[in-house]
Each structure stands twice: as C-alpha cells, then as structure tokens.
Design an enzyme around this catalytic site. Sequence first.
Site, PDB file in Angstrom:
ATOM      1  N   ILE A  34     -19.315 -32.314 -26.920  1.00  0.00           N
ATOM      2  CA  ILE A  34     -18.906 -33.799 -27.110  1.00  0.00           C
ATOM      3  C   ILE A  34     -17.629 -34.238 -26.128  1.00  0.00           C
ATOM      4  O   ILE A  34     -17.621 -35.356 -25.840  1.00  0.00           O
ATOM      5  CB  ILE A  34     -18.343 -33.867 -28.507  1.00  0.00           C
ATOM      6  CG1 ILE A  34     -18.465 -35.292 -29.072  1.00  0.00           C
ATOM      7  CG2 ILE A  34     -17.179 -33.174 -28.522  1.00  0.00           C
ATOM      8  CD1 ILE A  34     -18.311 -35.381 -30.669  1.00  0.00           C
ATOM      9  N   ASN A  91     -16.218 -17.797 -25.785  1.00  0.00           N
ATOM     10  CA  ASN A  91     -14.683 -17.660 -26.042  1.00  0.00           C
ATOM     11  C   ASN A  91     -14.857 -16.945 -27.473  1.00  0.00           C
ATOM     12  O   ASN A  91     -15.581 -17.324 -28.364  1.00  0.00           O
ATOM     13  CB  ASN A  91     -14.053 -19.015 -26.318  1.00  0.00           C
ATOM     14  CG  ASN A  91     -13.586 -19.534 -25.213  1.00  0.00           C
ATOM     15  OD1 ASN A  91     -13.246 -19.082 -24.020  1.00  0.00           O
ATOM     16  ND2 ASN A  91     -13.847 -20.759 -24.985  1.00  0.00           N
ATOM     17  N   GLN A  98     -10.662 -20.189 -28.818  1.00  0.00           N
ATOM     18  CA  GLN A  98     -11.901 -20.378 -29.450  1.00  0.00           C
ATOM     19  C   GLN A  98     -11.475 -21.386 -30.558  1.00  0.00           C
ATOM     20  O   GLN A  98     -10.859 -21.077 -31.386  1.00  0.00           O
ATOM     21  CB  GLN A  98     -12.575 -19.300 -30.031  1.00  0.00           C
ATOM     22  CG  GLN A  98     -13.973 -19.618 -30.888  1.00  0.00           C
ATOM     23  CD  GLN A  98     -14.747 -18.346 -31.447  1.00  0.00           C
ATOM     24  OE1 GLN A  98     -14.053 -17.236 -31.442  1.00  0.00           O
ATOM     25  NE2 GLN A  98     -15.971 -18.695 -31.991  1.00  0.00           N
ATOM     26  N   HIS A 104     -20.960 -19.848 -29.632  1.00  0.00           N
ATOM     27  CA  HIS A 104     -21.437 -20.741 -28.720  1.00  0.00           C
ATOM     28  C   HIS A 104     -21.429 -20.371 -27.281  1.00  0.00           C
ATOM     29  O   HIS A 104     -20.174 -19.848 -26.943  1.00  0.00           O
ATOM     30  CB  HIS A 104     -21.109 -22.241 -28.989  1.00  0.00           C
ATOM     31  CG  HIS A 104     -19.472 -22.246 -28.889  1.00  0.00           C
ATOM     32  ND1 HIS A 104     -18.708 -21.888 -30.262  1.00  0.00           N
ATOM     33  CD2 HIS A 104     -18.685 -22.571 -28.132  1.00  0.00           C
ATOM     34  CE1 HIS A 104     -17.598 -22.127 -29.986  1.00  0.00           C
ATOM     35  NE2 HIS A 104     -17.308 -22.502 -28.715  1.00  0.00           N
ATOM     36  N   HIS A 106     -21.166 -21.663 -23.546  1.00  0.00           N
ATOM     37  CA  HIS A 106     -20.933 -22.941 -22.739  1.00  0.00           C
ATOM     38  C   HIS A 106     -21.831 -22.721 -21.581  1.00  0.00           C
ATOM     39  O   HIS A 106     -21.568 -21.766 -20.825  1.00  0.00           O
ATOM     40  CB  HIS A 106     -19.826 -23.187 -22.394  1.00  0.00           C
ATOM     41  CG  HIS A 106     -18.587 -23.425 -23.364  1.00  0.00           C
ATOM     42  ND1 HIS A 106     -18.238 -24.524 -23.683  1.00  0.00           N
ATOM     43  CD2 HIS A 106     -17.941 -22.501 -24.292  1.00  0.00           C
ATOM     44  CE1 HIS A 106     -17.257 -24.427 -24.642  1.00  0.00           C
ATOM     45  NE2 HIS A 106     -17.244 -23.177 -25.077  1.00  0.00           N
TER      46      HIS A 106
HETATM   47  P1  5GP Z   1     -14.438 -23.371 -27.808  1.00  0.00           P
HETATM   48  O1  5GP Z   1     -13.218 -23.690 -27.504  1.00  0.00           O
HETATM   49  O2  5GP Z   1     -14.624 -23.036 -29.310  1.00  0.00           O
HETATM   50  O3  5GP Z   1     -15.275 -22.433 -26.881  1.00  0.00           O
HETATM   51  O4  5GP Z   1     -15.245 -24.552 -27.570  1.00  0.00           O
HETATM   52  C1  5GP Z   1     -15.797 -25.447 -28.648  1.00  0.00           C
HETATM   53  C2  5GP Z   1     -16.458 -26.670 -27.727  1.00  0.00           C
HETATM   54  O5  5GP Z   1     -17.242 -27.396 -29.028  1.00  0.00           O
HETATM   55  C3  5GP Z   1     -15.593 -27.575 -27.063  1.00  0.00           C
HETATM   56  O6  5GP Z   1     -16.001 -27.570 -25.690  1.00  0.00           O
HETATM   57  C4  5GP Z   1     -15.516 -28.963 -27.992  1.00  0.00           C
HETATM   58  O7  5GP Z   1     -15.582 -30.129 -26.946  1.00  0.00           O
HETATM   59  C5  5GP Z   1     -17.073 -28.828 -28.522  1.00  0.00           C
HETATM   60  N1  5GP Z   1     -17.181 -29.721 -29.822  1.00  0.00           N
HETATM   61  C6  5GP Z   1     -16.301 -29.429 -30.879  1.00  0.00           C
HETATM   62  N2  5GP Z   1     -16.757 -30.380 -31.841  1.00  0.00           N
HETATM   63  C7  5GP Z   1     -17.910 -30.720 -31.474  1.00  0.00           C
HETATM   64  C8  5GP Z   1     -19.058 -31.925 -31.854  1.00  0.00           C
HETATM   65  O8  5GP Z   1     -18.947 -32.219 -33.127  1.00  0.00           O
HETATM   66  N3  5GP Z   1     -20.082 -31.880 -31.339  1.00  0.00           N
HETATM   67  C9  5GP Z   1     -20.285 -31.438 -30.201  1.00  0.00           C
HETATM   68  N4  5GP Z   1     -21.367 -31.558 -29.380  1.00  0.00           N
HETATM   69  N5  5GP Z   1     -19.319 -30.530 -29.552  1.00  0.00           N
HETATM   70  C10 5GP Z   1     -18.197 -30.198 -30.096  1.00  0.00           C
END
Ligand code: 5GP
Length: 120
Positions: A34, A91, A98, A104, A106
């Site tokens: 997003i 992460n 995280q 997830h 990336h």
């Molecule tokens: P993390 O920091 O946990 O590795 O990454 C979480 C990722 O999820 C971030 O890059 C953030 O932009 C993405 N994200 C968070 N909420 C949503 C959502 O509702 N939809 C989508 N498509 N991505 C999200």
Amino acid sequence: MAYDPNNIFARILRGEIPCKKVFESEHALAFHDINPQAPVHVLVIPKGAYVSMDDFSAKADPAEIVGFVRAVGDVARLIGVDANGYRILANHGSDAHQEVPHLHIHIFGGRHLGPMLAAH
Ligand code: 5GP
C-alpha cells in the site's frame, strides 16, 4: 508471539479488506504494498497463520514451505523483475521494525536499489 487472527494480512486473506492482487496459489497470496518503497514493491504471504519467518521456518509443513518459496520466485517472474534484478526482505520482530505480524516477503525492484541497509 501468538498469532493475531485480526492482523491486517489475515483480514486480506479472508477477503475482509481489499488488496491489489498479483498472484494466488494454494499456499500463497501476493499483492502490491500500500506504501511502495520502490517502483515495484509486492508482498508475498503464506496462507497459513504464521507470525514471521521465525514461526514459519519452525512450524510450516514441507508442502507449505515449498509452495511459499516457489511462489516468491513465480511472483518475481510474473511482475517482470527477474531480468534486471530484485531484492527480497522479511522482517522479524522489533529490531527489524516488523509492522504486520503475518509473515510477508517484500519484493523490491524497478530501479537500482542501492546499499542493502541504510547507514546509521
Ligand atoms: P513490515 O514492516 O511489517 O515488514 O512491512 C509491512 C508492510 O505492509 C509495509 O510495507 C506496509 O506499507 C504494508 N501494509 C500495511 N498495511 C497494508 C495494507 O492494508 N495493504 C497493503 N497492501 N499493504 C499494507
């Protein structure tokens, strides 16, 4: 950390909130981030309830692991970043920032991605 079934990616998997889907298989779902950090920024998640790679690597069964790892490569080829290159990142926990407690991966691409980690 116990798995929170109401985390945002669990809700995406249940279809409760939308996503820009790019791929789906028995074991994985992929959709655009997003808040993209590169011209291409796609997230690949397992369909099973795993908090992070730590949880997944310890508990997922072999079919889930194969299905998920294959999905990451399949998605990268599908979105066309395999030719010029891409970076994958997962992460785990607070030091890695995280944000969403469902595993997830990336996938970043679409430009030269620079150094692996930001300097501090
Ligand atoms: P993390 O920091 O946990 O590795 O990454 C979480 C990722 O999820 C971030 O890059 C953030 O932009 C993405 N994200 C968070 N909420 C949503 C959502 O509702 N939809 C989508 N498509 N991505 C999200």
